[in-house]
Design an enzyme around this catalytic site. Structure first.
Site: not given
Ligand code: FAD
Ligand code: NAD
Length: 482
Positions: A122, A187-188, A190-191, A280-281, A330, A454
């Site tokens: 889109g 990166g330490a 969440v992921i 790393v984010g 999410a 309990h």
């Molecule tokens: P997304 O889920 O990224 O969805 C965006 C959608 O838009 C995608 O399908 C993409 O293909 C589509 N899109 C992008 N650009 C276009 C375009 N131009 N046209 C059409 N489609 C397009 N969050 C939690 O709350 N709990 C967790 O346990 C958790 N675990 C995670 C684990 C990992 C490994 C990762 C990477 C992330 C995790 N997150 C978690 C973060 C969570 O996945 C995101 O915060 C969430 O998916 C964001 O939702 P969103 O709908 O904004 O975007």
């Molecule tokens: P994050 O921001 O949680 O952690 C990234 C870490 O990488 C930070 O501690 C940062 O200091 C470090 N870093 C950055 N640059 C670096 C470098 N050059 N060398 C070494 N360390 C470096 O990001 P993430 O773990 O990649 O996760 C991405 C997003 O996905 C987060 O915002 C998180 O909210 C979301 N997520 C959420 C969940 C959950 O809700 N359980 C699970 C997975 C991901």
């Protein structure tokens, strides 16, 4: 004439698909555009969360936890499974099955709500037109309202070449075909902690390299300190204040490996890993999203600029989820999606950004909501603390997970709960009780006067609330000065 909708949502992740469903429930003619392709090149709904994020990671966390408990804990229960072995293919197939079931579930929700699923990329054109480009076609649609929910992608470290085999992002880390002997994680966050835990439990030696000096600075300091100690015991080798200098794939007799150089206060270091995960984010997907003549404002980090109602700089165009400011979670995106749908339908709606719960699905889990001690100290707020260790919980003992605690912070004068921080079993579920209490403006006294069944882990929340006024039953009373 292009087809006209009340609402077009761009992106079908947890922000976009939830918003589309709510719009349709409210009687709005809705379409949702998404360009996600699965491994077979088929369009699928669900975005990052369902396909390569929350769901697959939690599936592997569950499987790896079971494996680790079978190997290391069953004998404590007098149960012997001496031949515990791992079939990684089956574990991955199960994960893929979970993804498939859930993404198909959204497909059927779209059908039952009469939402048009527009497959392709889109692009926002002038006057609220949206171009949808698939492999061999381009169509243009129009809508009264546009909701941008395009999500985010992993940040890449400049100069590091990802080969999707040895050097991978979080998506690659969910697809390893064998357990790496030595795994490096950059990166330490969440992921890094969640996926590092998965592979550690399955047998990898895991080294996590983190740039910051402080571990998990987003969490309450005490929880961060206790959890770091526990993760170290579990074998996660976390190296803080460490900056990655280079990472390169090298061919060796035994297969390819990754040579890593990093620097910390003690100097330069070299490591060799079988696989390297870079976590790393994430950065917002706001590139190539709109035509030049569309004056959509981005902030300095390329997030789409929005106000509290998720309105962008263009009237009738909203943006939600990871592509806008706030935590990349999410549930935060889904709530924004519902709020925007309600606003478009003419209803009142808002998101309480002060009460977005955070969870890290390690073992034990970490979860929190509201302010932590650092925030309160920095704001000069007077507060009280109530703490209850899981070691004193009957249920936690029966479960065999006694690490950690619940910590409640309350306002010193009003007793209103300001924050709840949990490190312990099922923290992800327990934190919901804290969110409800805080949404309703509860005090620690309110929680103390509430009856909890309990033996449950929830009783620990009750005891932590009682501890605020030094009345917890199952911990020694604090000594007060005479
Ligand atoms: P997304 O889920 O990224 O969805 C965006 C959608 O838009 C995608 O399908 C993409 O293909 C589509 N899109 C992008 N650009 C276009 C375009 N131009 N046209 C059409 N489609 C397009 N969050 C939690 O709350 N709990 C967790 O346990 C958790 N675990 C995670 C684990 C990992 C490994 C990762 C990477 C992330 C995790 N997150 C978690 C973060 C969570 O996945 C995101 O915060 C969430 O998916 C964001 O939702 P969103 O709908 O904004 O975007
Ligand atoms: P994050 O921001 O949680 O952690 C990234 C870490 O990488 C930070 O501690 C940062 O200091 C470090 N870093 C950055 N640059 C670096 C470098 N050059 N060398 C070494 N360390 C470096 O990001 P993430 O773990 O990649 O996760 C991405 C997003 O996905 C987060 O915002 C998180 O909210 C979301 N997520 C959420 C969940 C959950 O809700 N359980 C699970 C997975 C991901």
């Amino acid at each position: 004439m292009s087809e006209k909708y009340d609402v077009i949502v761009i992106g079908a992740g947890p922000a976009g698909y939830v918003s589309a469903i709510r719009c349709a429930q409210l009687g709005l003619k809705t379409a949702c555009v998404d360009d996600w392709l699965d491994k077979d090149g088929k369009y699928v709904l669900g975005g990052t969360c369902l396909n390569v994020g929350c769901i697959p990671s939690k599936s592997l966390l569950e499987s790896s936890e079971l494996y680790s408990r079978c190997k290391n804990e069953l004998s404590q229960h007098g149960i012997y499974a001496r031949e515990v072995s791992l079939e990684l293919d089956t574990m991955m197939e199960r994960k893929n099955g979970v993804i498939k079931d859930l993404t198909r579930g959204i497909e059927s929700l779209f059908k039952s709500n009469n939402i048009d699923w527009l497959k392709g990329r889109g692009r926002l054109l002038a006057n609220k037109h949206v171009e949808v480009a698939a492999e061999d076609s381009k169509s243009v649609y129009q809508a009264e309202n546009i909701i941008i929910a395009t999500g985010s992608s992993s940040i890449e470290i400049p100069g590091v070449k990802y080969d999707d085999q040895n050097i991978v992002d979080s998506t690659g880390a969910l697809e390893f075909t064998e357990v790496p002997q030595r795994l490096g994680v950059i990166g330490a966050g969440v992921i890094g902690l969640e996926l590092g835990s998965v592979w550690r439990r399955l047998g990898s030696e895991v080294v996590i390299i983190e740039a910051q000096d402080e571990f998990l600075s987003v969490a309450d300091t005490q929880i961060a300190r206790d959890s770091k100690r526990e993760f170290k015991k579990q074998g996660l080798d976390i190296r803080l204040g460490a900056r990655l200098m280079s990472a390169e794939v090298k061919s060796a007799k035994t297969g390819s490996q990754v040579a890593v150089q990093y620097q910390d206060a003690r100097g330069d270091h070299k490591e060799v890993f079988d696989k390297l995960i870079i976590a790393v984010g994430r950065a917002p997907n706001s590139d190539n999203l709109f035509d030049e003549e569309v004056e959509l404002l981005l902030d300095e980090r390329s997030f789409i600029h929005v106000n509290e109602q998720c309105e962008t700089s263009l009237p009738g165009v909203y943006a939600i989820g990871d592509v806008v400011r706030g935590p990349m979670l999410a549930h935060k995106g889904s709530e924004e999606g519902i709020m925007v749908a309600e606003l478009i339908a003419g209803n009142h709606a808002e998101v309480n950004y002060d009460l977005v719960p955070s969870v890290i699905y390690t073992h034990p889990e970490i979860a929190w909501v509201g302010k932590n001690e650092q925030h309160l100290k920095a704001a000069g707020e007077k507060y009280k603390v109530g703490m209850f260790p899981f070691a004193a919980s009957g249920r936690a003992r029966a479960l065999g997970v006694t690490t950690g605690m619940i910590k409640i912070l309350t306002h010193a004068e009003t007793d209103r709960v300001l924050g709840v921080h949990i490190f312990g079993p099922q923290a992800s579920e327990l934190v919901a009780q804290a969110v409800i209490a805080m949404e309703l403006g509860a005090s620690s006294e309110d929680l103390g006067l509430t009856m909890f069944a309990h033996p449950t882990l929830s009783e620990s929340l009750h005891e932590a609330a009682l501890a605020v006024s030094n009345n917890a039953i199952h911990i020694p009373a604090k000594k007060t000065k005479k």
